[in-house]
Motif scaffolding. Sequence first.
Motif, PDB file in Angstrom:
ATOM      1  N   ASN A   1       0.919  -1.168   0.021  1.00 57.75           N
ATOM      2  CA  ASN A   1       0.092   0.003   0.115  1.00 57.75           C
ATOM      3  C   ASN A   1       0.786   1.215  -0.179  1.00 57.75           C
ATOM      4  O   ASN A   1       1.539   1.611   1.072  1.00 57.75           O
ATOM      5  N   PHE A   2       0.949   1.959  -1.064  1.00 53.85           N
ATOM      6  CA  PHE A   2       1.550   3.051  -1.241  1.00 53.85           C
ATOM      7  C   PHE A   2       0.775   4.423  -1.335  1.00 53.85           C
ATOM      8  O   PHE A   2       1.103   5.540  -1.515  1.00 53.85           O
ATOM      9  N   ASP A   3      -0.614   4.153  -0.990  1.00 55.10           N
ATOM     10  CA  ASP A   3      -1.441   5.177  -0.935  1.00 55.10           C
ATOM     11  C   ASP A   3      -1.854   5.728   0.142  1.00 55.10           C
ATOM     12  O   ASP A   3      -2.405   5.515   1.102  1.00 55.10           O
ATOM     13  N   PRO A   4      -1.394   7.472   0.577  1.00 52.10           N
ATOM     14  CA  PRO A   4      -1.481   7.899   1.819  1.00 52.10           C
ATOM     15  C   PRO A   4      -3.084   7.910   2.177  1.00 52.10           C
ATOM     16  O   PRO A   4      -3.482   8.071   3.281  1.00 52.10           O
ATOM     17  N   GLU A   5      -4.052   8.090   1.089  1.00 49.94           N
ATOM     18  CA  GLU A   5      -5.187   8.395   1.642  1.00 49.94           C
ATOM     19  C   GLU A   5      -6.061   7.027   2.067  1.00 49.94           C
ATOM     20  O   GLU A   5      -6.696   6.917   3.276  1.00 49.94           O
ATOM     21  N   ARG A   6      -5.654   5.859   1.417  1.00 48.48           N
ATOM     22  CA  ARG A   6      -6.022   4.445   2.000  1.00 48.48           C
ATOM     23  C   ARG A   6      -5.309   4.417   3.375  1.00 48.48           C
ATOM     24  O   ARG A   6      -6.010   3.613   4.412  1.00 48.48           O
ATOM     25  N   LEU A   7      -4.214   4.509   3.529  1.00 50.85           N
ATOM     26  CA  LEU A   7      -3.480   4.491   4.853  1.00 50.85           C
ATOM     27  C   LEU A   7      -4.169   5.444   5.841  1.00 50.85           C
ATOM     28  O   LEU A   7      -4.368   4.807   7.271  1.00 50.85           O
ATOM     29  N   GLU A   8      -4.659   6.706   5.422  1.00 51.44           N
ATOM     30  CA  GLU A   8      -5.131   7.342   6.700  1.00 51.44           C
ATOM     31  C   GLU A   8      -6.640   6.910   7.045  1.00 51.44           C
ATOM     32  O   GLU A   8      -6.902   6.942   8.052  1.00 51.44           O
ATOM     33  N   ALA A   9      -7.029   6.189   5.978  1.00 49.77           N
ATOM     34  CA  ALA A   9      -8.730   5.774   6.022  1.00 49.77           C
ATOM     35  C   ALA A   9      -8.397   4.483   7.129  1.00 49.77           C
ATOM     36  O   ALA A   9      -9.151   4.329   7.952  1.00 49.77           O
ATOM     37  N   LEU A  10      -7.511   3.627   6.901  1.00 52.79           N
ATOM     38  CA  LEU A  10      -7.004   2.580   7.739  1.00 52.79           C
ATOM     39  C   LEU A  10      -6.876   3.000   9.270  1.00 52.79           C
ATOM     40  O   LEU A  10      -7.297   2.452  10.170  1.00 52.79           O
ATOM     41  N   LEU A  11      -6.074   4.257   9.243  1.00 48.46           N
ATOM     42  CA  LEU A  11      -5.982   4.585  10.547  1.00 48.46           C
ATOM     43  C   LEU A  11      -7.089   4.885  11.253  1.00 48.46           C
ATOM     44  O   LEU A  11      -7.495   4.792  12.542  1.00 48.46           O
ATOM     45  N   ARG A  12      -8.098   5.877  10.880  1.00 43.02           N
ATOM     46  CA  ARG A  12      -9.366   6.115  11.116  1.00 43.02           C
ATOM     47  C   ARG A  12     -10.191   5.007  11.587  1.00 43.02           C
ATOM     48  O   ARG A  12     -10.947   5.012  12.627  1.00 43.02           O
ATOM     49  N   GLU A  13     -10.255   4.058  10.737  1.00 38.12           N
ATOM     50  CA  GLU A  13     -11.220   2.794  11.034  1.00 38.12           C
ATOM     51  C   GLU A  13     -10.474   2.046  12.226  1.00 38.12           C
ATOM     52  O   GLU A  13     -11.115   1.579  13.133  1.00 38.12           O
ATOM     53  N   GLY A  14      -9.057   2.286  12.389  1.00 36.08           N
ATOM     54  CA  GLY A  14      -8.451   1.465  13.475  1.00 36.08           C
ATOM     55  C   GLY A  14      -8.654   2.044  14.824  1.00 36.08           C
ATOM     56  O   GLY A  14      -8.849   1.440  15.678  1.00 36.08           O
ATOM     57  N   ILE A  15      -9.073   3.474  15.045  1.00 31.40           N
ATOM     58  CA  ILE A  15      -9.598   3.897  16.175  1.00 31.40           C
ATOM     59  C   ILE A  15     -10.699   3.416  16.539  1.00 31.40           C
ATOM     60  O   ILE A  15     -11.012   3.037  17.699  1.00 31.40           O
ATOM     61  N   GLU A  16     -11.651   3.070  15.761  1.00 32.69           N
ATOM     62  CA  GLU A  16     -12.995   2.505  15.953  1.00 32.69           C
ATOM     63  C   GLU A  16     -12.767   1.141  16.468  1.00 32.69           C
ATOM     64  O   GLU A  16     -13.356   0.473  17.415  1.00 32.69           O
ATOM     65  N   VAL A  17     -11.738   0.269  15.655  1.00 37.99           N
ATOM     66  CA  VAL A  17     -11.316  -0.911  16.050  1.00 37.99           C
ATOM     67  C   VAL A  17     -10.886  -1.075  17.589  1.00 37.99           C
ATOM     68  O   VAL A  17     -10.994  -2.094  18.482  1.00 37.99           O
ATOM     69  N   ARG A  18      -9.839  -0.143  17.940  1.00 35.24           N
ATOM     70  CA  ARG A  18      -9.373  -0.228  19.309  1.00 35.24           C
ATOM     71  C   ARG A  18     -10.554  -0.042  20.172  1.00 35.24           C
ATOM     72  O   ARG A  18     -10.393  -0.353  21.281  1.00 35.24           O
ATOM     73  N   LYS A  19     -11.505   0.740  20.272  1.00 35.94           N
ATOM     74  CA  LYS A  19     -12.663   1.033  21.034  1.00 35.94           C
ATOM     75  C   LYS A  19     -13.168  -0.241  21.343  1.00 35.94           C
ATOM     76  O   LYS A  19     -13.623  -0.738  22.462  1.00 35.94           O
ATOM     77  N   GLU A  20     -13.425  -0.986  20.233  1.00 37.17           N
ATOM     78  CA  GLU A  20     -14.179  -2.428  20.184  1.00 37.17           C
ATOM     79  C   GLU A  20     -13.365  -3.085  21.132  1.00 37.17           C
ATOM     80  O   GLU A  20     -13.857  -4.012  21.939  1.00 37.17           O
ATOM     81  N   ALA A  21     -12.023  -3.430  20.755  1.00 34.82           N
ATOM     82  CA  ALA A  21     -10.969  -4.158  21.724  1.00 34.82           C
ATOM     83  C   ALA A  21     -11.032  -3.678  22.883  1.00 34.82           C
ATOM     84  O   ALA A  21     -10.923  -4.797  23.861  1.00 34.82           O
ATOM     85  N   GLN A  22     -11.094  -2.502  23.365  1.00 36.32           N
ATOM     86  CA  GLN A  22     -11.078  -2.050  24.634  1.00 36.32           C
ATOM     87  C   GLN A  22     -12.331  -2.312  25.220  1.00 36.32           C
ATOM     88  O   GLN A  22     -12.140  -2.951  26.655  1.00 36.32           O
ATOM     89  N   VAL A  23     -13.211  -2.427  24.778  1.00 37.24           N
ATOM     90  CA  VAL A  23     -14.779  -2.879  25.487  1.00 37.24           C
ATOM     91  C   VAL A  23     -14.513  -4.270  25.744  1.00 37.24           C
ATOM     92  O   VAL A  23     -14.871  -4.644  26.779  1.00 37.24           O
TER      93      VAL A  23
END
Length: 550
Positions: A76-98
């Motif tokens: 993955n060389f695309d900054p836009e898609r990497l940024e989207a992964l980061l923002r999705e990851g914040i939500e995934v982290r919340k689920e994991a924390q719960v």
Amino acid sequence: MRMFCRQCEQTAAGRACTSAGVCGKSAETAALQDLLVYLLAGIGFFSARARENGRKSSRVDRFVREALFSTVTNVNFDPERLEALLREGIEVRKEAQVLSGIGGADDIPEPCRWQLGGSRAELLEQASGANMLSNNGDSDAQSVKELLLYGMKGTAAYADHAGILGAESDRVDGFLARGLMELSLDRPDTDWFGLVMELGKVNLECMEMLSKAHIGRFGSPEPTRVVLGVKKGPAIIVSGHDLLDLHLLLSQSAGTGVNVYTHGEMLPAHGYPGLKKYPHLAGHFGSAWQNQQKEFDRVPAAILMTTNCIQKPRDSYRDRIFTTGLVAWPDVRHIPGKGEGKDFSPVIKKARELGGFPADAVEKEVTVGFGHDALLKVAGALLEAIKAGKVRRLFLIGGCDGAKPGRNYYTEFAKAVPPDCLMLTLACGKFRFNRLDFGTAGGFPRLIDVGQCNDAYSAIVVAAKLAEALDCTVNDLPLSLILSWYEQKAVCILITLLSLGIRNIKLGPSLPAFVSPGVLSVLAEKFGISPITTPENDLREILGGEEARG
């Protein structure tokens, strides 16, 4: 903006890429990938804690696999898609924390609390403080942590391939979470080397899972002759590793008059009954991944990149190359969807518009499909040939290919192997010599193509069965491993071999920049691992001082 990346064999000056990646990765992309790994450490912490209490989430596990794979070289060389992964990851982290039941305690690791900046500029500024690997000047500690992380990236890639086919492993997902948790905690008493060895065994299970998923879906590979060349007519060239993507493309393009060709690591696909049954799977085009810019240049064909191995597309084919899955390049058209849910009609349409190759052009044929099932069927005859002295030694010559000078070693080594020896090969390293004619020995073809990089599992199975039949260890077999590496999937395979106690591996074309002198010393002492030198010297050493007969 400066970067620091040394996870692949081609890293600049053999030390690290610091301004732009030799692979084509920008400093911006590198920073976003570093942030993604940092965030994954926090997700891993919560996920591992949740698993200790019997709770897990398929969404969390899938995200960890996909996000780690997205940071592997040439994905993955695309900054836009990497940024989207980061923002999705914040939500995934919340689920994991719960799931973990852990609140906002102050003593949780920083990757568990860290929040994304609102803009790309803020994200990039945050990246400078998101280093998971530095260890206060202790180069050996940093080195073994990098070995763990890069190995986990490779395992995540194989686990993602398997997951797409519906195969998952709780042990694999659990280890990825625990390894990331340990990186987040960075405890002084962590047995990092022990974790690396455990990863090796986990990765073996992961490769077995992927092998079973491939065979379950497409049948067991069988020896098959493959045309190197093209036929007249519209064409699609498929590169990467994903057999499901190839299957979907073949089924959707059936009857359209479009021929489909494999490229790079897709060559072994021709050995699977469920894929070679399509008559328009017409042959193999080109060679290894690093030659794609030259090979795709001005070719009248559409190109589909699956999984990793993409390079910066030249303008001459930017309008006819497509990515899918986790692969991404800025401003290159992407086929969305996961697993079965993909529509490749834009690729097929482009192929028909281009018209394709004006005439047949066939170079030669090669044979693929020597998976462990095929090899075990002839294991008895092979044992008899070894006992009778008709086959003196087996050489496994394989691994990643790359553009860095020094890889002609593998061509010259294969050419110098004595005529009474067999050569197993796998992964794209085979393209250094698989067009050469080696003849036979003891009734067997001297060059035996085992498959993709993940098919190292097949080679391990065969070696184990031979050792069992001869009542010895794998190290006692007349078998030598001459490996080439490039990226993180090769790292996890090497770790697997070491975890099995396999000794005296020769590795090249250069040793990993992230392996410190202290760690290298341990690997050399414990496992006898050593760098390649010259084909003549290495063969002389392996054959006990006997002059190699060419």
